[in-house]
Design an enzyme around this catalytic site. Structure first.
Site, PDB file in Angstrom:
ATOM      1  N   GLU A 150       0.817  -1.212   0.000  1.00 16.27           N
ATOM      2  CA  GLU A 150       0.000   0.000   0.000  1.00 16.27           C
ATOM      3  C   GLU A 150       0.858   1.273   0.000  1.00 16.27           C
ATOM      4  O   GLU A 150       0.483   2.280  -0.589  1.00 16.27           O
ATOM      5  CB  GLU A 150      -0.934   0.009   1.211  1.00 16.27           C
ATOM      6  CG  GLU A 150      -2.035  -1.027   1.153  1.00 16.27           C
ATOM      7  CD  GLU A 150      -1.669  -2.341   1.839  1.00 16.27           C
ATOM      8  OE1 GLU A 150      -2.567  -3.186   2.021  1.00 16.27           O
ATOM      9  OE2 GLU A 150      -0.476  -2.500   2.203  1.00 16.27           O
ATOM     10  N   LYS A 159     -17.735  -0.757   5.137  1.00 14.63           N
ATOM     11  CA  LYS A 159     -18.123  -1.731   4.117  1.00 14.63           C
ATOM     12  C   LYS A 159     -19.629  -1.734   3.867  1.00 14.63           C
ATOM     13  O   LYS A 159     -20.079  -1.845   2.716  1.00 14.63           O
ATOM     14  CB  LYS A 159     -17.654  -3.127   4.524  1.00 14.63           C
ATOM     15  CG  LYS A 159     -17.831  -4.174   3.441  1.00 14.63           C
ATOM     16  CD  LYS A 159     -17.192  -5.507   3.835  1.00 14.63           C
ATOM     17  CE  LYS A 159     -17.309  -6.527   2.710  1.00 14.63           C
ATOM     18  NZ  LYS A 159     -16.650  -7.811   3.068  1.00 14.63           N
ATOM     19  N   MET A 172      24.460   9.199   3.282  1.00 12.39           N
ATOM     20  CA  MET A 172      24.331  10.536   3.856  1.00 12.39           C
ATOM     21  C   MET A 172      24.443  10.497   5.382  1.00 12.39           C
ATOM     22  O   MET A 172      25.166  11.301   5.982  1.00 12.39           O
ATOM     23  CB  MET A 172      22.999  11.175   3.452  1.00 12.39           C
ATOM     24  CG  MET A 172      22.808  12.579   4.019  1.00 12.39           C
ATOM     25  SD  MET A 172      21.344  13.421   3.373  1.00 12.39           S
ATOM     26  CE  MET A 172      21.958  13.967   1.786  1.00 12.39           C
ATOM     27  N   PHE A 224     -11.705  -7.008  13.472  1.00 12.46           N
ATOM     28  CA  PHE A 224     -10.600  -7.422  12.615  1.00 12.46           C
ATOM     29  C   PHE A 224     -10.309  -6.352  11.563  1.00 12.46           C
ATOM     30  O   PHE A 224     -11.205  -5.892  10.864  1.00 12.46           O
ATOM     31  CB  PHE A 224     -10.934  -8.753  11.931  1.00 12.46           C
ATOM     32  CG  PHE A 224      -9.878  -9.230  10.977  1.00 12.46           C
ATOM     33  CD1 PHE A 224      -8.638  -9.637  11.447  1.00 12.46           C
ATOM     34  CD2 PHE A 224     -10.123  -9.256   9.609  1.00 12.46           C
ATOM     35  CE1 PHE A 224      -7.660 -10.071  10.570  1.00 12.46           C
ATOM     36  CE2 PHE A 224      -9.146  -9.686   8.724  1.00 12.46           C
ATOM     37  CZ  PHE A 224      -7.915 -10.100   9.210  1.00 12.46           C
ATOM     38  N   GLN A 225      -9.051  -5.945  11.479  1.00 19.79           N
ATOM     39  CA  GLN A 225      -8.554  -4.926  10.551  1.00 19.79           C
ATOM     40  C   GLN A 225      -9.260  -3.574  10.698  1.00 19.79           C
ATOM     41  O   GLN A 225      -9.433  -2.836   9.738  1.00 19.79           O
ATOM     42  CB  GLN A 225      -8.635  -5.421   9.095  1.00 19.79           C
ATOM     43  CG  GLN A 225      -7.632  -6.523   8.802  1.00 19.79           C
ATOM     44  CD  GLN A 225      -7.412  -6.776   7.326  1.00 19.79           C
ATOM     45  OE1 GLN A 225      -8.277  -6.489   6.506  1.00 19.79           O
ATOM     46  NE2 GLN A 225      -6.257  -7.319   6.982  1.00 19.79           N
TER      47      GLN A 225
END
Length: 574
Positions: free
Chosen positions: A54, A166, A470, A116-117
């Site tokens: 993602e 959802k 760096m 969940f999630q």
């Protein structure tokens, strides 16, 4: 007029709104909560690209938007899908990039239960986005989609986040097909301020333009008329070709000494579309001590007074400012003394690098060769973050706007490859090169899969010095050579890894082969990677921590007599 109603789900309306706003490409990754929306893309009119993470979706959409001035669109699922997207969202917001992020969410009845999630999506993104909202009523979707899409480009571009449970995506309602038109914002032109600053600029003897990404390219007509020199931020590089007589190139921590000295000696600084951030000012308390007037022109009034207390803050679009002030400015404003001083700076302070012994390579050598071989090609370059990034800005000629794209304010390592993917999708006929460091590339190299799957002919040039160079240099300069967590003791063979993903692989470790291999690499059909084995090299000049812009560690001082270098060991670098 007859109103047209149709029975649609929330997901169908979102897809229809994207079509209505001429969205052609989106970057997405599926998951349970967002599946109703993802399903709308099956055999439909909007192209979709599935990155390997993602975060890569967000960076690819950012590269797409940066290189096209179109809105990038990211679609991700709930929970880790959204949290993985936060880094590119903040990156895009900080750099003023138009980005619409649509995330899935658990059903409304499960929100707040630790389902969940589930993640507190809007609570996480609201503090740094232009707008973040969870749509719990399906009938809000038409208006909220129109509002969100237009807001990404309104004023200073930025990130807008919509969170969709959802059940809201699945719910149907009687949708009114409308032709939404955003309310046109009336322009407010602060004419009195513009007249006042025009008089100040006309009276100045040592003026300089400081141009950021937000400056319109019409600024060239003012520069040519007034003979006022200009410097840029890294994002503004190329807004006027660096071949222009008045160019001092870009300024800041690793920028051109000419531009840094000029800013410190100017009597009038005209900043347009730039934020005066710390990487371009050095120690704020020592910034521009000779400037009697600092003028800050920006469409975003939140940038005023954040770092530099400017004398005049003009809240206006840069294009409008340029159009209004141009007739008021005199010809050849800069004094001859000022121009002669700057000519001397440009002759004496050029970006330099050393050639290693025994036919070995270093990063500036490779980047200079890439520059030479692409000057006559329509090329867009992305970078990761680190030494290779700064050296890219030093040794790639900025001869047109938008030639190089990097993560600026947030400094996201790993952005280079997904940026390049988005850039290539937005610019299919251009040569796209990701100049990357080994440490940056390791973070997102899985997205080589995305390039191969979509036959994107990007070219990935890896500067492999087996270090986070760096930070490693800062350990050398400021932490008494205590090298901790900056050395890659077991890098993979990047050429073989690339070939495993299906790219054409090259490897170069000898200066005698540099031109031949680089030419073959750049002329390869389809995606390709070249791993350059480079010697470690410091990027100079360097404005050290706690130092003014004109207190740089210079190339000749560092390499010829390091005892002359003034380093404050007690100042903690950021």
């Amino acid at each position: 007029m007859n109103k047209i109603f149709s029975f649609k789900t929330g997901a169908q309306v979102i897809y229809q709104k994207l079509l209505n706003h001429n969205v052609k490409n989106v970057f997405l990754y599926s998951g349970g909560s967002i599946m109703p929306l993802i399903d709308q893309f099956y055999n439909k009119k909007i192209n979709y690209f599935v990155n390997t993470h993602e975060q890569n979706c967000g960076h690819a959409a950012t590269g797409y938007a940066k290189s096209s001035s179109q809105m990038g669109v990211v679609i991700t699922t709930s929970g880790p899908g959204l949290t993985n997207t936060i880094t590119p969202m903040l990156d895009a917001q900080n750099d003023g990039v138009p980005l619409l992020v649509i995330s899935g969410q658990v059903g409304t009845e499960f929100m707040g239960t630790g389902a969940f999630q589930e993640a507190p999506a809007t609570e996480l993104t609201k503090p740094f986005t232009k707008f973040s909202y969870c749509i719990k009523d399906v009938t809000q979707i038409p208006y909220m989609m129109d509002y969100a899409i237009n807001l990404t480009q309104e004023g200073r571009p930025g990130v807008v986040h919509l969170d969709l449970p959802k059940d809201v995506l699945l719910k149907s309602f009687n949708y009114l097909e409308d032709n939404y038109k955003p309310v046109k914002q009336e322009k407010t032109i602060p004419l009195n301020q513009i007249i006042e600053v025009a008089k100040i600029i006309n009276k100045s003897k040592k003026p300089i333009f400081f141009l950021g990404k937000g400056c319109h390219s019409n600024i060239k007509k003012i520069v040519d008329k007034t003979n006022i020199p200009f410097t840029t931020t890294i994002h503004g590089k190329g807004i006027i070709s660096e071949d222009n007589y008045n160019s001092l190139e870009w300024c800041g921590m690793h920028g051109s000494p000419s531009s840094n000295f000029a800013l410190q000696n100017a009597d009038c600084i005209i900043g347009i579309g730039a934020r005066f951030d710390d990487r371009t000012t050095g120690l704020v308390g020592k910034y521009a001590p000779n400037a009697k007037n600092i003028i800050n022109v920006n469409i975003d009034n939140d940038c005023f007074g954040k770092t530099i207390e400017s004398n005049y803050n003009i809240n206006i679009d840069s294009k409008d400012f340029i159009e209004e002030i141009e007739p008021l400015l005199e010809k050849d404003i800069s004094s001859l003394e000022w121009l002669n001083y700057l000519d001397e700076l440009k002759v004496n302070y050029k970006f330099k690098y050393r050639r290693p012994k025994n036919n070995k390579l270093n990063t500036p050598m490779v980047i200079s060769k890439i520059n030479d071989l692409t000057l006559d090609k329509d090329t867009i370059i992305s970078t990761g973050v680190g030494n290779h990034q700064m050296m890219t800005y030093q040794f790639i000629k900025g001869n047109y706007p938008g030639k190089i794209h990097s993560s600026g304010s947030l400094g996201v390592m790993g952005a280079g490859l997904p940026y390049a993917i988005g850039i290539q999708i937005a610019n299919p006929d251009k040569l796209v090169i990701d100049i990357d460091g080994d440490s940056s590339f390791l973070m997102t190299m899985s997205d080589m899969k995305t390039a191969v799957e979509n036959n994107l002919p990007i070219k990935i040039a890896i500067m492999n010095d087996s270090k986070q160079m760096m930070v490693n240099i800062w350990e050398r300069l400021f932490f008494e050579e205590r090298y901790t967590a900056t050395i890659n003791t077991r890098n993979p063979n990047f050429k073989e890894v690339a070939e495993g993903f299906g790219l054409k692989g090259f490897r170069c470790s000898n200066s005698k082969d540099l031109e031949n291999i680089t030419k073959k690499f750049l002329e390869t059909d389809g995606p390709a990677l070249c791993e350059y084995i480079v010697e470690p090299e410091i990027c100079l000049p360097l404005v050290g921590p706690g130092k003014a812009l004109d207190e740089m560690i210079m190339f000749d001082d560092y390499h010829n007599n390091t005892k002359k270098i003034n380093i404050d060991k007690n100042y903690i670098p950021s």
